[in-house]
Design a protein around this motif. Sequence first.
Motif, PDB file in Angstrom:
ATOM      1  N   ALA A 163      11.192  32.287  -7.468  1.00  0.00           N
ATOM      2  CA  ALA A 163      12.066  32.540  -6.321  1.00  0.00           C
ATOM      3  C   ALA A 163      11.999  34.010  -5.923  1.00  0.00           C
ATOM      4  CB  ALA A 163      13.505  32.136  -6.639  1.00  0.00           C
ATOM      5  N   PHE A 164      12.016  34.889  -6.900  1.00  0.00           N
ATOM      6  CA  PHE A 164      12.024  36.317  -6.585  1.00  0.00           C
ATOM      7  C   PHE A 164      10.703  36.760  -5.960  1.00  0.00           C
ATOM      8  CE2 PHE A 164      11.979  40.879  -7.295  1.00  0.00           C
ATOM      9  CZ  PHE A 164      13.254  41.217  -6.894  1.00  0.00           C
ATOM     10  N   THR A 165       9.602  36.254  -6.476  1.00  0.00           N
ATOM     11  CA  THR A 165       8.302  36.687  -5.945  1.00  0.00           C
ATOM     12  C   THR A 165       7.927  35.966  -4.653  1.00  0.00           C
ATOM     13  OG1 THR A 165       7.088  35.115  -7.329  1.00  0.00           O
ATOM     14  CG2 THR A 165       7.397  37.329  -8.210  1.00  0.00           C
ATOM     15  N   GLY A 166       8.394  34.731  -4.478  1.00  0.00           N
ATOM     16  CA  GLY A 166       7.951  33.944  -3.338  1.00  0.00           C
ATOM     17  C   GLY A 166       8.942  33.755  -2.209  1.00  0.00           C
ATOM     18  N   GLU A 167      10.178  34.188  -2.394  1.00  0.00           N
ATOM     19  CA  GLU A 167      11.214  33.932  -1.386  1.00  0.00           C
ATOM     20  C   GLU A 167      11.914  35.234  -0.995  1.00  0.00           C
ATOM     21  OE1 GLU A 167      11.755  31.063   0.086  1.00  0.00           O
ATOM     22  OE2 GLU A 167      10.352  29.936  -1.164  1.00  0.00           O
ATOM     23  N   ALA A 201      15.939  17.823   5.944  1.00  0.00           N
ATOM     24  CA  ALA A 201      16.163  18.315   4.578  1.00  0.00           C
ATOM     25  C   ALA A 201      16.139  19.846   4.555  1.00  0.00           C
ATOM     26  CB  ALA A 201      15.118  17.744   3.630  1.00  0.00           C
ATOM     27  N   LYS A 202      15.143  20.431   5.201  1.00  0.00           N
ATOM     28  CA  LYS A 202      15.040  21.884   5.222  1.00  0.00           C
ATOM     29  C   LYS A 202      16.195  22.511   5.997  1.00  0.00           C
ATOM     30  CE  LYS A 202      10.106  22.475   4.482  1.00  0.00           C
ATOM     31  NZ  LYS A 202       8.936  23.235   4.923  1.00  0.00           N
ATOM     32  N   ASP A 203      16.563  21.907   7.117  1.00  0.00           N
ATOM     33  CA  ASP A 203      17.671  22.434   7.921  1.00  0.00           C
ATOM     34  C   ASP A 203      19.000  22.335   7.172  1.00  0.00           C
ATOM     35  OD1 ASP A 203      15.848  22.948   9.916  1.00  0.00           O
ATOM     36  OD2 ASP A 203      16.526  21.332  11.239  1.00  0.00           O
ATOM     37  N   MET A 204      19.192  21.259   6.423  1.00  0.00           N
ATOM     38  CA  MET A 204      20.432  21.120   5.651  1.00  0.00           C
ATOM     39  C   MET A 204      20.499  22.154   4.532  1.00  0.00           C
ATOM     40  SD  MET A 204      21.098  17.057   5.412  1.00  0.00           S
ATOM     41  CE  MET A 204      20.068  16.103   6.498  1.00  0.00           C
ATOM     42  N   GLY A 205      19.377  22.426   3.899  1.00  0.00           N
ATOM     43  CA  GLY A 205      19.345  23.481   2.888  1.00  0.00           C
ATOM     44  C   GLY A 205      19.678  24.833   3.492  1.00  0.00           C
ATOM     45  N   SER A 206      19.137  25.088   4.666  1.00  0.00           N
ATOM     46  CA  SER A 206      19.434  26.327   5.374  1.00  0.00           C
ATOM     47  C   SER A 206      20.907  26.389   5.766  1.00  0.00           C
ATOM     48  CB  SER A 206      18.550  26.428   6.621  1.00  0.00           C
ATOM     49  OG  SER A 206      18.833  27.605   7.336  1.00  0.00           O
ATOM     50  N   ALA A 207      21.453  25.281   6.205  1.00  0.00           N
ATOM     51  CA  ALA A 207      22.873  25.231   6.572  1.00  0.00           C
ATOM     52  C   ALA A 207      23.758  25.499   5.360  1.00  0.00           C
ATOM     53  CB  ALA A 207      23.212  23.876   7.194  1.00  0.00           C
ATOM     54  N   ALA A 208      23.367  24.972   4.211  1.00  0.00           N
ATOM     55  CA  ALA A 208      24.126  25.221   2.985  1.00  0.00           C
ATOM     56  C   ALA A 208      24.161  26.720   2.684  1.00  0.00           C
ATOM     57  CB  ALA A 208      23.516  24.448   1.809  1.00  0.00           C
ATOM     58  N   GLN A 209      23.043  27.387   2.880  1.00  0.00           N
ATOM     59  CA  GLN A 209      23.006  28.826   2.644  1.00  0.00           C
ATOM     60  C   GLN A 209      23.847  29.569   3.671  1.00  0.00           C
ATOM     61  OE1 GLN A 209      23.245  31.552   0.872  1.00  0.00           O
ATOM     62  NE2 GLN A 209      21.409  30.837  -0.151  1.00  0.00           N
ATOM     63  N   ALA A 210      23.843  29.107   4.914  1.00  0.00           N
ATOM     64  CA  ALA A 210      24.685  29.734   5.935  1.00  0.00           C
ATOM     65  C   ALA A 210      26.165  29.605   5.568  1.00  0.00           C
ATOM     66  CB  ALA A 210      24.414  29.106   7.303  1.00  0.00           C
ATOM     67  N   ALA A 248      10.284  23.628  -1.340  1.00  0.00           N
ATOM     68  CA  ALA A 248       9.047  23.468  -2.117  1.00  0.00           C
ATOM     69  C   ALA A 248       8.715  21.994  -2.315  1.00  0.00           C
ATOM     70  CB  ALA A 248       9.188  24.177  -3.466  1.00  0.00           C
ATOM     71  N   ALA A 249       9.722  21.190  -2.610  1.00  0.00           N
ATOM     72  CA  ALA A 249       9.475  19.756  -2.819  1.00  0.00           C
ATOM     73  C   ALA A 249       8.997  19.091  -1.532  1.00  0.00           C
ATOM     74  CB  ALA A 249      10.746  19.074  -3.328  1.00  0.00           C
ATOM     75  N   LEU A 309      18.531  29.189  -4.467  1.00  0.00           N
ATOM     76  CA  LEU A 309      17.582  28.561  -5.398  1.00  0.00           C
ATOM     77  C   LEU A 309      17.408  27.078  -5.073  1.00  0.00           C
ATOM     78  CD1 LEU A 309      18.694  30.257  -8.718  1.00  0.00           C
ATOM     79  CD2 LEU A 309      16.439  30.480  -7.631  1.00  0.00           C
ATOM     80  N   LEU A 310      18.503  26.386  -4.809  1.00  0.00           N
ATOM     81  CA  LEU A 310      18.426  24.963  -4.457  1.00  0.00           C
ATOM     82  C   LEU A 310      17.723  24.771  -3.112  1.00  0.00           C
ATOM     83  CD1 LEU A 310      21.956  23.843  -5.641  1.00  0.00           C
ATOM     84  CD2 LEU A 310      19.762  23.343  -6.732  1.00  0.00           C
ATOM     85  N   ASN A 311      18.028  25.637  -2.153  1.00  0.00           N
ATOM     86  CA  ASN A 311      17.367  25.557  -0.844  1.00  0.00           C
ATOM     87  C   ASN A 311      15.857  25.755  -0.998  1.00  0.00           C
ATOM     88  OD1 ASN A 311      17.019  25.522   2.014  1.00  0.00           O
ATOM     89  ND2 ASN A 311      17.155  27.740   2.063  1.00  0.00           N
ATOM     90  N   SER A 312      15.463  26.732  -1.786  1.00  0.00           N
ATOM     91  CA  SER A 312      14.033  26.983  -2.012  1.00  0.00           C
ATOM     92  C   SER A 312      13.382  25.809  -2.733  1.00  0.00           C
ATOM     93  CB  SER A 312      13.847  28.268  -2.828  1.00  0.00           C
ATOM     94  OG  SER A 312      14.315  29.374  -2.088  1.00  0.00           O
ATOM     95  N   ALA A 313      14.104  25.198  -3.677  1.00  0.00           N
ATOM     96  CA  ALA A 313      13.564  24.030  -4.385  1.00  0.00           C
ATOM     97  C   ALA A 313      13.352  22.861  -3.430  1.00  0.00           C
ATOM     98  CB  ALA A 313      14.504  23.627  -5.521  1.00  0.00           C
ATOM     99  N   ILE A 314      14.296  22.643  -2.538  1.00  0.00           N
ATOM    100  CA  ILE A 314      14.156  21.572  -1.539  1.00  0.00           C
ATOM    101  C   ILE A 314      12.935  21.841  -0.671  1.00  0.00           C
ATOM    102  CG2 ILE A 314      15.175  20.603   0.573  1.00  0.00           C
ATOM    103  CD1 ILE A 314      17.943  21.050  -0.823  1.00  0.00           C
TER     104      ILE A 314
END
Length: 120
Positions: free
Chosen positions: A27-31, A96-105, A80-81, A73-78
């Motif tokens: 996560a640290f190196t790739g995100e 799926a990606k938009d919901m992960g982004s919304a969770a972070q928002a 990646a999957a 971390l969960l958003n990045s995992a989603i």
Amino acid sequence: MSPFKGQTGLKRVLNATGYSIDGLRAAFTGEAAFRQLVLLSVVLIPVTFMLNVSRAERAILIAVCLLSLIVELLNSAIEAAIDRISLDRHPLSKNAKDMGSAAQAVAMTMIALVWAVILL
């Protein structure tokens, strides 16, 4: 029981710790977003110890920072999957990606609101 399950006991704990470190490193190196949130937390968490707030308030201020890291971390995992499954554009992948982004928002909004409520 899954045939993909590994060891038990202390060996499982050691393996899980290694996997967690690998995940944090990835996560640290790739995100970039994760690195930005780590930087925000590195700034905000020490600040909590300089503020005249109760222990409970300090714990909440720190917890929302850590929660945002968990959500990222969960958003990045989603992401990646989804990318592992296919790089093709698909409405369900976008959702799926938009919901992960919304969770972070929501998590970032929570940081702002909690800090504002406690400090103002």
